[in-house]
Design an enzyme around this catalytic site. Structure first.
Site, PDB file in Angstrom:
ATOM      1  N   GLN A   1       7.089  -0.696   0.414  1.00  0.00           N
ATOM      2  CA  GLN A   1       7.830  -1.950   0.486  1.00  0.00           C
ATOM      3  C   GLN A   1       7.499  -2.704   1.772  1.00  0.00           C
ATOM      4  OE1 GLN A   1      12.296  -2.093   0.961  1.00  0.00           O
ATOM      5  NE2 GLN A   1      12.179  -2.569  -1.220  1.00  0.00           N
ATOM      6  N   GLY A   2       6.915  -3.883   1.642  1.00  0.00           N
ATOM      7  CA  GLY A   2       6.588  -4.707   2.809  1.00  0.00           C
ATOM      8  C   GLY A   2       7.552  -5.872   2.936  1.00  0.00           C
TER       9      GLY A   2
ATOM     10  N   SER B   1      10.637  -5.895   5.653  1.00  0.00           N
ATOM     11  CA  SER B   1      11.071  -6.103   7.036  1.00  0.00           C
ATOM     12  C   SER B   1       9.886  -6.428   7.938  1.00  0.00           C
ATOM     13  CB  SER B   1      11.757  -4.849   7.571  1.00  0.00           C
ATOM     14  OG  SER B   1      12.926  -4.568   6.849  1.00  0.00           O
TER      15      SER B   1
ATOM     16  N   SER C   1       8.028   2.698   4.467  1.00  0.00           N
ATOM     17  CA  SER C   1       7.945   4.118   4.112  1.00  0.00           C
ATOM     18  C   SER C   1       6.764   4.358   3.183  1.00  0.00           C
ATOM     19  CB  SER C   1       9.233   4.570   3.427  1.00  0.00           C
ATOM     20  OG  SER C   1      10.319   4.387   4.300  1.00  0.00           O
TER      21      SER C   1
ATOM     22  N   GLU D   1      18.906  -0.427  -4.989  1.00  0.00           N
ATOM     23  CA  GLU D   1      18.760   0.397  -3.797  1.00  0.00           C
ATOM     24  C   GLU D   1      20.119   0.861  -3.281  1.00  0.00           C
ATOM     25  OE1 GLU D   1      15.394  -0.252  -0.461  1.00  0.00           O
ATOM     26  OE2 GLU D   1      17.212  -1.390  -0.142  1.00  0.00           O
TER      27      GLU D   1
END
Lengths: 331, 377
Positions: free
Chosen positions: B121-122, B124, B156, B239
Site C-alpha cells: 500500500q503506497g 502515507s 508493509s 481495514e
C-alpha cells in the site's frame, strides 16, 4: 447468529421508552429531585399495567412470558430516564409476592448492609434473620436524592454464605440500568457539546471535548454488547463482565459528561449530577473485586477451562447459578 | 438477539474445522520473521491452500457472520495469519472489485485469490500521515503512461510485493481531495527504490518507497483521474472493520497462558495482578461480543462494515496494549528479555494505537461522523 434487536424487541424498547417519556421526562425528574423522596404509586401501577414487573412471568401465571433480553431492554430504558424506585426487587418478586407483578405492591430487598426505599416499600425481602422491618434500621442522608437508603445494624461479615450472593438476574438487570445511565450521560454530553459555544464555536468542535464524547460512546457501545450478550447467554462470566463494564460506562460516563458541562455540570439544576449519583448507588454486591474474580474464575482459571467452554454456548442448564458457585471460595 | 450459529454458519464452521484439522499438519515450518522471501512464500502458500479448499474468497463475498466464523476458527486452530496477503485481500482487492473495469478485475483479482501475487500500500508519505489528503507524490500524464515522482512511507511488505496500490496527485490545483488518482504500480518498474525501515521491535516490517520518474501504464488506473480519494475510501472500512476480530480470540488465549505462568512463578498471589487479569478477561469477552454485534449490524445493512469499526478499533488497540503490559507484570525482570514470550508482542502492540488510523483520528471519526459533532481542531 443475529445479534441485533428483533423487530419485536425494538417495538418493546420503543414502547417502554414512549411510556417513560410521557410519565417521567426531564421535568418530572427535576421535580422529583427537589422534594423529599416519595414513590409515585400511580406511576408504579402504570408500570405494572404495562407489564414491566411481570415481563418474565409465564403467561400461564398472568405474566408477559418474555425473557431476559426483553427485561434487559426495559431496565435499560428505566436507567436511561433515572426512573426511581426498587424496580429490580419488585420485578424479581413478581409471581412470588402478591401484588408485585401488577405494581400494587412495592418490594425492596436488603443489599448487604443497606436497603433502598425502606419506608415506601410494602414488602422487604432478604436480610436473613435480622428482621429488617421492625429493627433499628437507620435512615441515611442519601447522596442520591432519588434513592433513599437505610443502613442496617450488625451487618454480617462480608464473607457470608451463599445466601449473601445476589441473584445473577439482579446483577444483570443492574447492569442494564447502568447501561441506560451511561447512554443518558453520553446523550447529554453530546447535546451540550453541539450547542454550547465558546471562542465563537460549539465546544464539540474542540478535540479536547470531542474526544471525551467519543470515549463516552465507546464505553457505552462496549458495555451494550456485553450486557445484551449476557442477556442472551445468561452465562455467569458474561453477567459479571456486563456488570463490570456497565458500571464503568455509567460512572466514568457521568463524570466525563459533568466535565463537558463545565460549571453547569456542578449545579443542582443540570441533571448530570443525578446521573452520576444514581450510578454510584448501584448495589455494590458482591463487591467489584469479587465480581472481577468471578468473571475470571468462570472462564480463565486453568481448572475451569472445561467449565468455561461448556457454558460459552449459553445453553448450560442452571448456568446462572455458576456465579454463586464461583464467588463463594475466593482466594 | 441470537448468538447461535445460523444453519449456514454452523455448516461452514463444521466443514472448516474438519478441513483445518487435516490441512494445518501439512503446513511447512514457519519461516523466521527476518526471512522475507520465506515469509512471502509461506503466506502465499497458505492462501493457495485456502483457495484450493474453497475458502479463498471468504473475505470478499461471504456474509459477515460467516467471515467471523472463519476468523474465529482459523485463530482457534492456530492457522497462519493473512500476512503478506493483507493488502491484496483486505484493501487493494476489494477496491479493484468495487471500482475496477472488467479487464482490471480479470487481471488482478485471480492472482490475489490463488496466492500468486502480493500487494503493498503506497498511501502515507512523510508529509501525509493522519492527514492523508496532504499527499504530494506527483503524477503527470505522458501519452498512455503516468510518470510518478515522490516518496511513500510505512509501506508493509514493499520488499516482496508484486504490486503497489498507489495514491498520486494528478491535479495540484484542485481542492486537495479532488486531485488524487489511484494507480496499480508494478513493483519491478525502473525508478523504484525500497529502503527498509527498522521498527522499534528491531525488525523491518515496513519500508520507505522512493519513486523517481516511474512510468505506470494509464490503463493501470482504477476509477477516473482525480477520483482516487473516493475510490480508496469505498473500501477503507475493511481495514478497520472485522480485520481485528480474530485477534480478540488470540488475546483471550494469551490471557489464559498468562494466568498459567502467573500460577507457575508465584505472581498469582498478588491480588492486584489477579484483578488486572480479571479486568482484561472482561474486556476481551466484551470486545468479542462487540465484534459479533457489529458483524450482525453489517449483515443487516448489506454487508459493508461501517463506522462501528472505529469504535471497536479504539477499544481493542488499548486492550491489546494493556494485555502485554500486564504480561510484563507477570514476567517481572524477564520482561526485559527479548527471548521470553510476549516481550516482542509487547513491543509490536505499541503500533496498534497508531497504525490504520491513530486513536486520535478514530476519536475524530467517532465524534464527527457518529455523534455529529462539528469539525474543528
Amino acid at each position: 447468529m443475529r445479534f441485533q434487536l428483533s423487530g419485536d424487541q425494538r417495538a418493546l424498547r420503543d414502547g417502554v421508552r414512549e411510556v417513560l417519556a410521557r410519565r417521567f421526562g426531564p421535568r418530572e425528574l427535576r421535580a422529583a429531585a427537589d422534594r423529599p423522596p416519595a414513590l409515585d404509586r400511580a406511576l408504579w401501577r402504570a408500570l405494572g399495567d404495562a407489564g414491566f414487573f411481570a415481563l418474565r412471568l409465564p403467561e400461564s401465571e398472568g405474566g408477559v412470558g418474555l425473557g431476559l433480553p426483553e427485561a434487559v431492554l426495559a431496565f435499560e430504558e428505566a436507567g436511561r430516564v433515572l426512573l426511581p424506585g426498587p424496580l429490580i426487587a419488585t420485578h424479581l418478586a413478581a409471581g412470588r409476592v402478591p401484588g408485585a407483578a401488577t405494581g400494587e405492591a412495592v418490594v425492596t430487598a436488603v443489599d448487604g448492609g443497606r436497603v433502598e426505599w425502606l419506608t415506601e416499600a410494602d414488602v422487604v425481602e432478604g436480610g436473613g434473620g435480622r428482621g429488617v422491618a421492625g429493627s433499628g434500621a437507620v435512615a441515611l442522608r442519601s447522596v442520591d436524592p432519588l434513592t433513599p437508603l437505610h443502613r442496617l445494624p450488625a451487618a454480617p461479615a462480608v464473607s457470608a454464605g451463599p445466601e449473601a450472593v445476589p441473584d445473577p438476574v439482579a446483577v444483570l438487570l443492574t447492569a442494564a440500568e447502568q447501561l441506560g445511565g451511561a447512554t443518558r450521560a453520553c446523550e447529554l454530553a453530546v447535546q451540550h457539546a453541539r450547542t454550547r459555544e465558546q471562542f465563537g464555536q460549539p465546544i464539540g468542535g474542540f478535540q479536547a471535548v470531542k474526544h471525551l464524547c467519543a470515549e463516552l460512546l465507546v464505553r457505552v457501545e462496549v458495555a451494550r454488547a456485553a450486557v445484551y450478550g449476557a442477556a442472551v447467554t445468561a452465562d455467569p462470566a458474561d453477567i459479571a463482565t456486563a456488570r463490570l463494564l456497565a458500571d464503568e460506562a455509567a460512572v466514568r460516563g457521568a463524570r466525563d459528561c459533568l466535565q463537558v458541562y463545565g460549571g453547569m455540570g456542578f449545579t443542582w439544576e443540570a441533571e448530570v449530577h443525578l446521573v452520576l449519583k444514581r450510578a454510584w448507588c448501584a448495589p455494590d454486591v458482591p463487591g467489584a473485586a469479587r465480581r472481577v474474580r468471578s468473571c475470571w474464575r468462570a472462564s480463565c482459571c486453568p481448572e475451569r477451562v472445561a467449565g468455561a467452554s461448556a457454558c460459552t454456548d449459553g445453553r448450560r442448564p442452571g448456568g446462572v447459578s455458576m456465579i454463586v458457585a464461583s464467588t463463594d471460595h475466593t482466594a | 438477539m441470537d448468538l447461535a450459529d445460523s444453519a449456514e454458519e454452523a455448516g461452514f464452521r463444521a466443514r472448516l474445522r474438519e478441513w483445518l484439522g487435516k490441512a494445518l499438519p501439512t503446513l511447512p515450518p514457519r519461516p523466521s520473521p527476518a526471512d522475507w522471501p520465506g515469509r512471502r512464500a509461506y503466506d502465499l502458500g497458505w492462501q493457495r491452500m485456502l483457495y484450493d479448499a474453497g475458502y479463498g474468497h471468504v473475505h470478499w463475498d461471504a456474509p459477515p457472520g460467516v467471515r467471523l466464523v472463519f476468523l474465529e476458527e482459523t485463530e482457534k486452530a492456530g492457522a497462519p495469519y493473512v500476512g503478506a496477503n493483507f493488502v491484496g485481500l483486505l484493501h487493494a482487492g476489494p477496491t479493484v472489485a468495487a471500482e475496477g473495469t472488467q479487464a482490471q478485475r480479470a487481471r488482478w483479482l485471480p492472482p490475489i485469490l490463488r496466492g500468486e501475487e502480493v500487494w503493498c500500500q503506497g498511501f502515507s508519505e512523510p508529509g501525509a500521515g493522519s492527514d492523508l489528503a496532504a499527499l504530494r507524490t506527483r503524477a503527470w500524464r505522458d501519452g498512455d503512461h503516468y510518470v510518478v515522482t515522490g516518496s511513500k512511507i510505512w509501506t508493509s511488505h514493499a520488499e516482496v510485493a508484486d504490486w503497489c496500490e498507489l495514491l498520486v496527485r494528478t491535479d495540484p490545483e484542485a481542492p486537495r481531495h479532488h486531485g488524487i488518482t489511484w494507480l496499480a504500480l508494478p513493483m519491478d518498474t525502473p525508478g523504484i527504490t525500497v529502503r527498509p525501515l527498522r521498527t522499534l521491535a528491531g525488525s523491518t516490517e515496513f519500508a520507505e518507497v522512493f519513486l523517481d520518474e516511474v512510468r505506470v501504464p494509464a490503463d493501470h488506473r482504477v476509477g477516473e483521474e482525480n477520483d482516487g480519494w473516493r475510490v480508496t475510501m469505498v473500501t477503507l472500512s475493511f481495514e478497520r472493520g472485522t480485520a481485528f476480530a480474530g485477534e480478540v480470540v488470540a488475546c483471550r488465549r494469551v490471557l489464559g497462558e498468562l494466568a498459567q505462568e502467573a500460577r507457575h512463578n508465584g505472581r498469582w498471589d498478588d491480588p492486584a495482578l489477579r484483578r488486572r487479569l480479571g479486568r482484561l478477561n472482561a474486556e476481551f469477552r466484551a470486545l468479542w461480543r462487540l465484534a459479533q454485534w457489529n458483524v450482525s449490524a453489517a449483515e443487516a445493512s448489506g454487508g459493508v462494515p461501517g463506522l462501528a469499526g472505529s469504535v471497536f478499533k479504539l477499544r481493542y488497540a488499548q486492550a491489546r496494549q494493556d494485555l502485554y503490559d500486564t504480561a510484563a507484570d507477570v514476567l517481572g525482570d524477564a520482561a526485559l528479555d527479548l527471548d521470553r514470550p510476549w516481550v516482542l508482542d509487547r513491543l509490536t502492540s505499541l503500533s496498534y494505537t497508531i497504525a490504520a488510523g491513530t486513536s486520535q483520528i478514530q476519536r475524530n471519526i467517532v465524534g464527527e461522523r457518529i455523534l455529529g459533532l462539528p469539525k474543528g481542531r
